[in-house]
Motif scaffolding. Structure first.
Motif, short mmCIF file in Angstrom:
data_model
loop_
_atom_site.label_atom_id
_atom_site.label_comp_id
_atom_site.label_asym_id
_atom_site.label_seq_id
_atom_site.Cartn_x
_atom_site.Cartn_y
_atom_site.Cartn_z
N ALA A 130 -15.40 15.37 -7.15
CA ALA A 130 -16.04 15.80 -8.39
C ALA A 130 -14.97 16.01 -9.46
CB ALA A 130 -16.80 17.11 -8.15
N PRO A 131 -15.39 16.04 -10.74
CA PRO A 131 -14.44 16.38 -11.79
C PRO A 131 -13.77 17.72 -11.48
CG PRO A 131 -16.43 15.50 -12.76
CD PRO A 131 -16.71 15.69 -11.28
N GLY A 132 -12.47 17.79 -11.75
CA GLY A 132 -11.69 18.99 -11.42
C GLY A 132 -10.87 18.81 -10.16
N ASP A 133 -11.29 17.90 -9.26
CA ASP A 133 -10.49 17.59 -8.07
C ASP A 133 -9.22 16.88 -8.51
OD1 ASP A 133 -12.50 18.72 -6.57
OD2 ASP A 133 -13.37 16.80 -5.95
N ARG A 134 -8.22 16.82 -7.61
CA ARG A 134 -6.92 16.26 -7.99
C ARG A 134 -6.48 15.10 -7.11
NH1 ARG A 134 -4.14 18.84 -11.94
NH2 ARG A 134 -4.70 20.99 -12.25
N LEU A 135 -5.87 14.13 -7.79
CA LEU A 135 -5.20 13.02 -7.11
C LEU A 135 -3.75 13.41 -6.91
CD1 LEU A 135 -6.49 10.00 -9.26
CD2 LEU A 135 -7.56 11.05 -7.25
N ARG A 136 -3.19 13.09 -5.76
CA ARG A 136 -1.77 13.33 -5.48
C ARG A 136 -1.15 12.01 -5.03
NH1 ARG A 136 -0.73 17.90 -8.07
NH2 ARG A 136 -1.90 19.66 -7.27
N HIS A 137 -0.15 11.59 -5.79
CA HIS A 137 0.56 10.33 -5.52
C HIS A 137 1.95 10.46 -6.13
CE1 HIS A 137 1.72 6.10 -6.22
NE2 HIS A 137 1.00 5.86 -5.13
N ALA A 138 2.88 9.66 -5.65
CA ALA A 138 4.27 9.73 -6.14
C ALA A 138 4.37 9.52 -7.65
CB ALA A 138 5.12 8.69 -5.41
N LEU A 139 3.46 8.77 -8.26
CA LEU A 139 3.51 8.52 -9.71
C LEU A 139 2.95 9.68 -10.54
CD1 LEU A 139 2.31 4.81 -9.87
CD2 LEU A 139 4.61 5.66 -10.28
N ILE A 140 2.20 10.54 -9.91
CA ILE A 140 1.50 11.60 -10.65
C ILE A 140 2.41 12.80 -10.80
CG2 ILE A 140 -0.50 13.14 -10.64
CD1 ILE A 140 -2.00 10.88 -9.15
N GLU A 141 2.52 13.25 -12.03
CA GLU A 141 3.38 14.41 -12.32
C GLU A 141 2.85 15.65 -11.61
OE1 GLU A 141 3.59 14.87 -16.55
OE2 GLU A 141 3.86 12.72 -16.84
N ARG A 142 3.75 16.43 -11.12
CA ARG A 142 3.38 17.71 -10.48
C ARG A 142 3.38 18.80 -11.56
NH1 ARG A 142 1.55 15.64 -5.92
NH2 ARG A 142 3.11 14.42 -4.84
N LEU B 3 0.82 -1.21 0.00
CA LEU B 3 0.00 0.00 0.00
C LEU B 3 0.86 1.26 0.00
CD1 LEU B 3 -2.77 -1.03 2.55
CD2 LEU B 3 -2.92 -1.00 0.06
N GLU B 4 0.37 2.26 -0.74
CA GLU B 4 1.05 3.55 -0.83
C GLU B 4 0.05 4.66 -0.56
OE1 GLU B 4 2.97 3.92 -4.63
OE2 GLU B 4 3.87 1.92 -4.49
N PRO B 5 0.50 5.78 0.01
CA PRO B 5 -0.44 6.87 0.28
C PRO B 5 -0.86 7.61 -0.98
CG PRO B 5 1.79 7.49 0.90
CD PRO B 5 1.85 6.06 0.48
N LEU B 6 -2.11 8.03 -1.00
CA LEU B 6 -2.66 8.85 -2.08
C LEU B 6 -3.57 9.88 -1.43
CD1 LEU B 6 -3.95 7.95 -5.52
CD2 LEU B 6 -5.56 9.06 -3.97
N ALA B 7 -3.54 11.10 -1.93
CA ALA B 7 -4.42 12.17 -1.43
C ALA B 7 -5.34 12.63 -2.55
CB ALA B 7 -3.59 13.34 -0.91
N ILE B 8 -6.55 12.97 -2.18
CA ILE B 8 -7.51 13.53 -3.13
C ILE B 8 -7.84 14.93 -2.63
CG2 ILE B 8 -9.73 13.26 -4.29
CD1 ILE B 8 -9.64 10.28 -3.42
N GLU B 9 -7.51 15.93 -3.43
CA GLU B 9 -7.80 17.33 -3.07
C GLU B 9 -9.17 17.69 -3.63
OE1 GLU B 9 -4.53 19.47 -4.80
OE2 GLU B 9 -3.11 18.78 -3.27
N THR B 10 -10.11 18.00 -2.73
CA THR B 10 -11.47 18.36 -3.13
C THR B 10 -11.81 19.75 -2.58
OG1 THR B 10 -12.61 17.52 -1.17
CG2 THR B 10 -12.10 15.91 -2.90
#
Length: 155
Positions: free
Chosen positions: A142-154, A31-38
């Motif tokens: 909702a659409p427009g919110d962001r996923l944040r994870h080590a694999l996701i480009e900043r 398991l790895e951490p992931l954040a969802i910015e809403t």
């Protein structure tokens, strides 16, 4: 007879602590951490990452439960049309389709377990996050919110 059980109980306890006797323990290691910015705030969860064709092909199939703070992040390695289905998936899922920067573009809510109906991203995406059905509503995603994870480009 009590003395004969103690060594066996001690061995079982050691195996559980080492993760050998518990599939859940082995899963937790991946398991790895992931954040969802809403708009309502940041929600964190722990995800398994499916970044090979084999892992993406299996996904969350054959699982009878998924905790509300768990999920699976599918990484296609490049932006493309994504198509999912629920064949052999026993639980309803919410699917969040996201671009390479983590921005959610479409959501499939409360998918139908065991269905072979194709679920399309609607536009090219790199990531798909699967969580237990009802998560979008429960967390206000909702659409427009962001996923944040080590694999996701900043950006």
């Amino acid at each position: 007879m009590v003395f004969r059980r103690q060594p066996i109980l001690a061995l079982v306890a050691l195996l559980v602590l080492a993760g050998f006797a518990s599939p859940a323990a082995a899963e937790n290691e991946a398991l790895e951490p992931l954040a969802i910015e809403t708009a309502a705030g940041v929600h964190t969860l722990m995800v398994e990452v499916a970044d090979t064709a084999e892992e993406r092909g299996v996904g969350l199939m054959h699982r009878s439960e998924l905790a509300p703070d768990r999920g699976m992040l599918f990484d296609y390695g490049a932006t493309r049309q994504a198509t999912m289905w629920m064949k052999n998936t026993l639980i309803s899922l919410d699917m969040f389709f996201a671009e390479s920067d983590g921005r959610i573009v479409t959501i499939a809510e409360r998918t139908t377990p065991l269905s072979e109906k194709r679920i399309h991203s609607g536009q090219p995406v790199r990531f798909v996050l699967e969580m237990i059905g009802g998560s979008a509503e429960r967390l206000g995603i909702a659409p427009g919110d962001r996923l944040r994870h080590a694999l996701i480009e900043r950006p």
